[in-house]
Write a protein that holds these residues in place. Structure first.
Motif, PDB file in Angstrom:
ATOM      1  N   ALA A 187      -0.595   6.680   4.572  1.00  0.00           N
ATOM      2  CA  ALA A 187      -0.835   5.978   5.827  1.00  0.00           C
ATOM      3  C   ALA A 187      -1.467   4.632   5.531  1.00  0.00           C
ATOM      4  O   ALA A 187      -2.034   4.415   4.468  1.00  0.00           O
ATOM      5  N   VAL A 188      -1.352   3.767   6.510  1.00  0.00           N
ATOM      6  CA  VAL A 188      -1.995   2.468   6.439  1.00  0.00           C
ATOM      7  C   VAL A 188      -2.853   2.332   7.692  1.00  0.00           C
ATOM      8  O   VAL A 188      -2.433   2.701   8.787  1.00  0.00           O
ATOM      9  N   SER A 189      -4.051   1.815   7.504  1.00  0.00           N
ATOM     10  CA  SER A 189      -4.968   1.618   8.623  1.00  0.00           C
ATOM     11  C   SER A 189      -5.216   0.133   8.821  1.00  0.00           C
ATOM     12  O   SER A 189      -6.072  -0.454   8.160  1.00  0.00           O
ATOM     13  N   ALA A 209       3.518  -1.646  13.000  1.00  0.00           N
ATOM     14  CA  ALA A 209       3.848  -0.220  13.111  1.00  0.00           C
ATOM     15  C   ALA A 209       5.287   0.039  12.672  1.00  0.00           C
ATOM     16  O   ALA A 209       5.565   0.987  11.927  1.00  0.00           O
ATOM     17  N   ASP A 210       6.205  -0.803  13.116  1.00  0.00           N
ATOM     18  CA  ASP A 210       7.614  -0.633  12.728  1.00  0.00           C
ATOM     19  C   ASP A 210       7.785  -0.772  11.212  1.00  0.00           C
ATOM     20  O   ASP A 210       8.531  -0.008  10.595  1.00  0.00           O
ATOM     21  N   ALA A 211       7.095  -1.737  10.615  1.00  0.00           N
ATOM     22  CA  ALA A 211       7.195  -1.933   9.163  1.00  0.00           C
ATOM     23  C   ALA A 211       6.626  -0.739   8.406  1.00  0.00           C
ATOM     24  O   ALA A 211       7.192  -0.299   7.400  1.00  0.00           O
ATOM     25  N   ILE A 212       5.516  -0.201   8.882  1.00  0.00           N
ATOM     26  CA  ILE A 212       4.913   0.979   8.248  1.00  0.00           C
ATOM     27  C   ILE A 212       5.849   2.169   8.362  1.00  0.00           C
ATOM     28  O   ILE A 212       6.098   2.884   7.390  1.00  0.00           O
ATOM     29  N   HIS A 213       6.393   2.384   9.552  1.00  0.00           N
ATOM     30  CA  HIS A 213       7.308   3.515   9.759  1.00  0.00           C
ATOM     31  C   HIS A 213       8.590   3.372   8.947  1.00  0.00           C
ATOM     32  O   HIS A 213       9.137   4.365   8.467  1.00  0.00           O
ATOM     33  N   MET A 219       0.836  -1.212   0.000  1.00  0.00           N
ATOM     34  CA  MET A 219       0.000   0.000   0.000  1.00  0.00           C
ATOM     35  C   MET A 219       0.870   1.262   0.000  1.00  0.00           C
ATOM     36  O   MET A 219       0.575   2.222  -0.708  1.00  0.00           O
ATOM     37  N   LEU A 220       1.929   1.232   0.789  1.00  0.00           N
ATOM     38  CA  LEU A 220       2.824   2.395   0.838  1.00  0.00           C
ATOM     39  C   LEU A 220       3.587   2.557  -0.470  1.00  0.00           C
ATOM     40  O   LEU A 220       3.805   3.679  -0.929  1.00  0.00           O
TER      41      LEU A 220
END
Length: 188
Positions: free
Chosen positions: A63-65, A95-99, A56-57
């Motif tokens: 952002a991802v929800s 959260a770590d993967a998204i960040h 998605m990113l």
């Protein structure tokens, strides 16, 4: 770009009851009866959620929800110890993967989340969506306790939007703005 904030919805890996047994009660019982099964299921679903979020990113979401309903209107669907053992590590990994990809983590979990909201924040989420004021998730209290660490997405109950009068909706909107918008951090 500069004009829109794009948020993609992804499955979360932290409570894969639908993917494994199709029944929440059966999955909860397996936490006691077959913890190794639960650990494998959560691990597999977390890997899937991380890959989904990264995709998605990569296509341009800001952002991802993660969709992580772990509460109902009475509170968490499992005790805090089980939540911290099985679900919280998954929230942190996601959260770590998204960040790590430069994204924001806006977790979705409706219901009465007070007992585990500190855990969500400790895991590194940036925002929280699914706020239900009518069951005690008060926008003023949320802003007072978490407004410097968490962007609040909500403020009007879905039940009010669907079945309430225009005045009911306006009252909830005004309450959210009056009590949770100051200083930013509210997406109504």
């Amino acid at each position: 770009g500069k004009s829109h904030f794009i948020m993609g919805r992804v499955p979360a890996g932290l409570f894969p009851w639908q993917e494994t047994l199709g029944r929440v009660d059966g999955f909860l019982l397996k936490m006691y009866d077959e913890p190794a099964f639960v650990e494998r299921a959560v691990e597999a679903q977390t890997r899937y959620a991380v890959a989904y979020a990264q995709a998605m990113l990569e296509i341009g979401c800001d952002a991802v929800s993660p969709d992580a309903d772990v509460c109902d209107n009475r509170g968490p669907t499992m005790g805090p110890d089980l939540f911290r053992q099985y679900s919280l590590p998954s929230i942190k990994r996601l959260a770590d993967a998204i960040h790590s990809r430069g994204g924001w983590d806006v977790m979705h979990s409706d219901g009465y989340t007070w007992p585990i909201l500190d855990d969500f924040i400790a895991a590194g989420i940036d925002g929280w969506q699914g706020i239900q004021p009518r069951i005690g998730m008060d926008m003023k209290l949320l802003k007072d306790r978490y407004g410097d660490r968490l962007c609040l997405f909500g403020g009007v109950d879905v039940d009010t939007l669907v079945g309430g009068s225009p005045d009911d909706v306006a009252n909830q909107v005004n309450y959210a703005i009056d009590h949770a918008a100051h200083g930013g951090g509210l997406v109504l």
